[in-house]
Design an enzyme around this catalytic site. Structure first.
Site, PDB file in Angstrom:
ATOM      1  CB  CYS A 146       3.137  -2.484  13.303  1.00  0.00           C
ATOM      2  SG  CYS A 146       3.284  -2.267  11.525  1.00  0.00           S
ATOM      3  CB  CYS A 187       7.530  -5.552   8.397  1.00  0.00           C
ATOM      4  SG  CYS A 187       8.936  -4.837   9.282  1.00  0.00           S
ATOM      5  CD  GLU A 205      -2.978  -1.223   2.183  1.00  0.00           C
ATOM      6  OE1 GLU A 205      -4.140  -1.500   1.900  1.00  0.00           O
ATOM      7  OE2 GLU A 205      -2.590  -1.029   3.336  1.00  0.00           O
ATOM      8  CB  CYS A 242       6.311  -3.397  15.897  1.00  0.00           C
ATOM      9  SG  CYS A 242       7.987  -2.899  15.480  1.00  0.00           S
ATOM     10  CB  CYS A 263       2.946   7.242   3.394  1.00  0.00           C
ATOM     11  SG  CYS A 263       3.410   5.994   4.604  1.00  0.00           S
ATOM     12  CB  CYS A 284       0.598   5.516  11.387  1.00  0.00           C
ATOM     13  SG  CYS A 284       1.107   7.120  10.976  1.00  0.00           S
TER      14      CYS A 284
HETATM   15  N1  SAH Z   1       9.411   0.134   9.651  1.00  0.00           N
HETATM   16  C1  SAH Z   1       9.579   1.519   9.801  1.00  0.00           C
HETATM   17  C2  SAH Z   1       8.696   2.347   8.890  1.00  0.00           C
HETATM   18  C3  SAH Z   1       7.279   1.891   8.719  1.00  0.00           C
HETATM   19  S1  SAH Z   1       6.219   2.045  10.115  1.00  0.00           S
HETATM   20  C4  SAH Z   1       9.408   1.951  11.231  1.00  0.00           C
HETATM   21  O1  SAH Z   1       8.947   1.143  12.038  1.00  0.00           O
HETATM   22  O2  SAH Z   1       9.768   3.074  11.542  1.00  0.00           O
HETATM   23  C5  SAH Z   1       5.941   3.819  10.196  1.00  0.00           C
HETATM   24  C6  SAH Z   1       5.508   4.330  11.547  1.00  0.00           C
HETATM   25  O3  SAH Z   1       4.178   3.891  11.879  1.00  0.00           O
HETATM   26  C7  SAH Z   1       6.393   3.839  12.657  1.00  0.00           C
HETATM   27  O4  SAH Z   1       6.749   4.876  13.522  1.00  0.00           O
HETATM   28  C8  SAH Z   1       5.507   2.861  13.347  1.00  0.00           C
HETATM   29  O5  SAH Z   1       5.900   2.656  14.647  1.00  0.00           O
HETATM   30  C9  SAH Z   1       4.157   3.497  13.219  1.00  0.00           C
HETATM   31  N2  SAH Z   1       3.078   2.554  13.471  1.00  0.00           N
HETATM   32  C10 SAH Z   1       3.064   1.229  13.234  1.00  0.00           C
HETATM   33  N3  SAH Z   1       1.876   0.699  13.598  1.00  0.00           N
HETATM   34  C11 SAH Z   1       1.124   1.703  14.080  1.00  0.00           C
HETATM   35  C12 SAH Z   1      -0.217   1.783  14.566  1.00  0.00           C
HETATM   36  N4  SAH Z   1      -1.005   0.720  14.613  1.00  0.00           N
HETATM   37  N5  SAH Z   1      -0.675   2.985  14.954  1.00  0.00           N
HETATM   38  C13 SAH Z   1       0.104   4.075  14.869  1.00  0.00           C
HETATM   39  N6  SAH Z   1       1.361   4.066  14.395  1.00  0.00           N
HETATM   40  C14 SAH Z   1       1.874   2.896  13.999  1.00  0.00           C
HETATM   41 FE1  SF4 Z   2       7.915  -3.288  10.662  1.00  0.00          FE
HETATM   42 FE2  SF4 Z   2       5.641  -2.210  11.456  1.00  0.00          FE
HETATM   43 FE3  SF4 Z   2       7.661  -2.474  13.167  1.00  0.00          FE
HETATM   44 FE4  SF4 Z   2       7.830  -0.654  11.177  1.00  0.00          FE
HETATM   45  S1  SF4 Z   2       6.380  -0.649  12.878  1.00  0.00           S
HETATM   46  S2  SF4 Z   2       9.392  -2.124  11.832  1.00  0.00           S
HETATM   47  S3  SF4 Z   2       6.694  -1.759   9.558  1.00  0.00           S
HETATM   48  S4  SF4 Z   2       6.544  -4.140  12.174  1.00  0.00           S
END
Ligand code: SAH
Ligand code: SF4
Length: 380
Positions: free
Chosen positions: A117, A110, A90, A114, A103, A348
């Site tokens: 996420c 990934c 996306e 996390c 974005c 996000c």
């Molecule tokens: N992998 C990279 C970039 C993609 S995620 C990273 O983790 O930085 C981009 C941003 O979205 C990151 O700061 C991540 O922590 C945030 N993010 C991920 N899941 C989220 C969620 N469910 N709600 C709000 N922010 C989120």
């Molecule tokens: Fe991967 Fe999501 Fe963690 Fe970014 S926030 S490193 S996209 S799992």
């Protein structure tokens, strides 16, 4: 068939040289592709006919197939692109009064996993190629110009954030040529200050990025100490906060901006207490065992965007405000990110795409319990 979107300008120069063509031909070609959005060699009218024929026989401008395009009530646009073998990624366009931000995704899925996420919950399928990363910008820029009826020379996107699906610094070799095409005056001509790589903290690659292609850096922190960060961002076990903050300080020596953006996703009862805000301030000021010198930064608080499988809740707005106040009263510029496009699941962390998972995510996540701070937070 070579995909010309895989090349930055120097790559295209080398490719053209192998066909006996001079550098300026590569420059012309690069401009046709990225500045005009042209994919048909026959229409590249100032290229000599024999070159056009050679290109048509050996190369293509291979864009990505959009499976879906969704428009949010607030003007946010989300595209779902097919990247083959059942995977889709996306891309999100976020219009603001003074700029247009895209974005971009860097991987199908990934591997970091996390807890909060949606992409992380999908597991990892594969890295995108340079061409697939650039194709997201190519498609969005030229589609938006057309749709918005922009005059020749005007651009729709002047800000790119690598904050879509995936960890860009775990796809480094494809990322760097893509960044160069974004920055190149013969490509998209974006300012280094307006191209941001967001990372969960791949320390060695932060150092390499500062040498190879310094752009703005965002680091996803989410916790003031290693115990909690180990649980939320499993990569922290490999690169703990002390090392991560060290890499941030080194990055600042060559960065185009004089601060790092620390992203902090606000999770109800997990990382959002005033005490944790004070912990974050101490960490940034270099007053903890994990950090011995201050880091020039801004803090961006992201209200958690829930998705069903996470089992986590968004911090109430009042709690986010208190947290923001503690950090900003310590003299650290703090912003709360506005959630955009949530009616189309474009906010996000909601980017799920479609990923043919090749890792056993349930097993991996079950090893990572989330500690809920007792008594903290009232659900919104
Ligand atoms: N992998 C990279 C970039 C993609 S995620 C990273 O983790 O930085 C981009 C941003 O979205 C990151 O700061 C991540 O922590 C945030 N993010 C991920 N899941 C989220 C969620 N469910 N709600 C709000 N922010 C989120
Ligand atoms: Fe991967 Fe999501 Fe963690 Fe970014 S926030 S490193 S996209 S799992």
């Amino acid at each position: 068939m070579v995909n010309l979107l895989d090349f930055d300008l120097e790559g295209l120069v080398t490719h053209c040289a192998a066909m006996g063509e001079k550098r300026f031909r590569a420059v012309q070609l690069h401009r046709w592709i990225h500045q005009k959005g042209e994919s048909c060699f026959e229409r590249m009218s100032d290229l000599a006919r024999p070159l056009r024929q050679k290109l048509a026989a050996s190369a293509a401008v291979k864009a990505l197939e959009p499976i879906a395009e969704q428009l949010s009530a607030d003007g946010t646009v989300k595209w779902l692109f097919d990247v083959g073998a059942g995977n889709a990624v996306e891309t999100v366009f976020i219009p603001e009064a003074d700029r247009g931000t895209l974005c971009i995704s860097s991987q199908a899925g990934c591997a970091i996993g996390c807890r909060f996420c949606s992409t992380g919950h999908q597991g990892f399928s594969r890295n995108l190629t340079t061409g697939e990363i650039v194709a997201q910008l190519w498609h969005a820029e030229h589609r938006l110009r057309q749709r918005l009826g922009l005059p020749a020379g005007a651009r729709a996107i002047d800000n790119v954030v690598m904050m879509g699906m995936g960890e860009p610094l775990q796809n480094y070799s494809a990322l760097v040529p893509a960044l160069r095409t974004m920055l190149d005056d013969h490509g998209y001509g974006l300012s280094r200050r307006r191209v941001t790589v967001s990372t969960s903290g791949v320390v060695p690659m932060i150092d390499r990025l500062s040498e190879d292609c310094p752009v703005a850096l965002a680091v996803s922190l989410h916790a003031p100490d290693d115990t909690l960060r180990d649980e939320l961002v499993p990569l922290n076990r490999k690169y703990p906060l002390r090392e991560l903050l060290g890499a941030c300080r080194r990055y600042l020596r060559r960065a185009p901006r004089d601060f790092i953006t620390f992203e902090y996703c606000m999770l109800d009862g997990v990382n959002d207490s005033p005490e944790q805000a004070r912990g974050l301030v101490s960490l940034i000021r270099g007053e903890t065992s994990a950090s011995s010198e201050p880091v020039a930064c801004k803090v961006n608080l992201i209200p958690f965007n829930p998705f069903p499988a996470s089992g986590l809740k968004r911090s109430p707005a009042s709690r986010v405000q208190v947290f923001a106040q503690v950090v900003s009263e310590a003299g650290i510029v703090t912003t709360v990110r506005k959630t955009r496009g949530d009616d189309i699941d474009a906010a996000c962390g909601q980017l799920a795409g479609e990923v043919q998972d090749r890792t056993d995510v349930q097993t991996r996540l079950s090893r990572v319990p989330v500690r809920v701070v007792a008594g903290a937070g009232v659900s919104s």
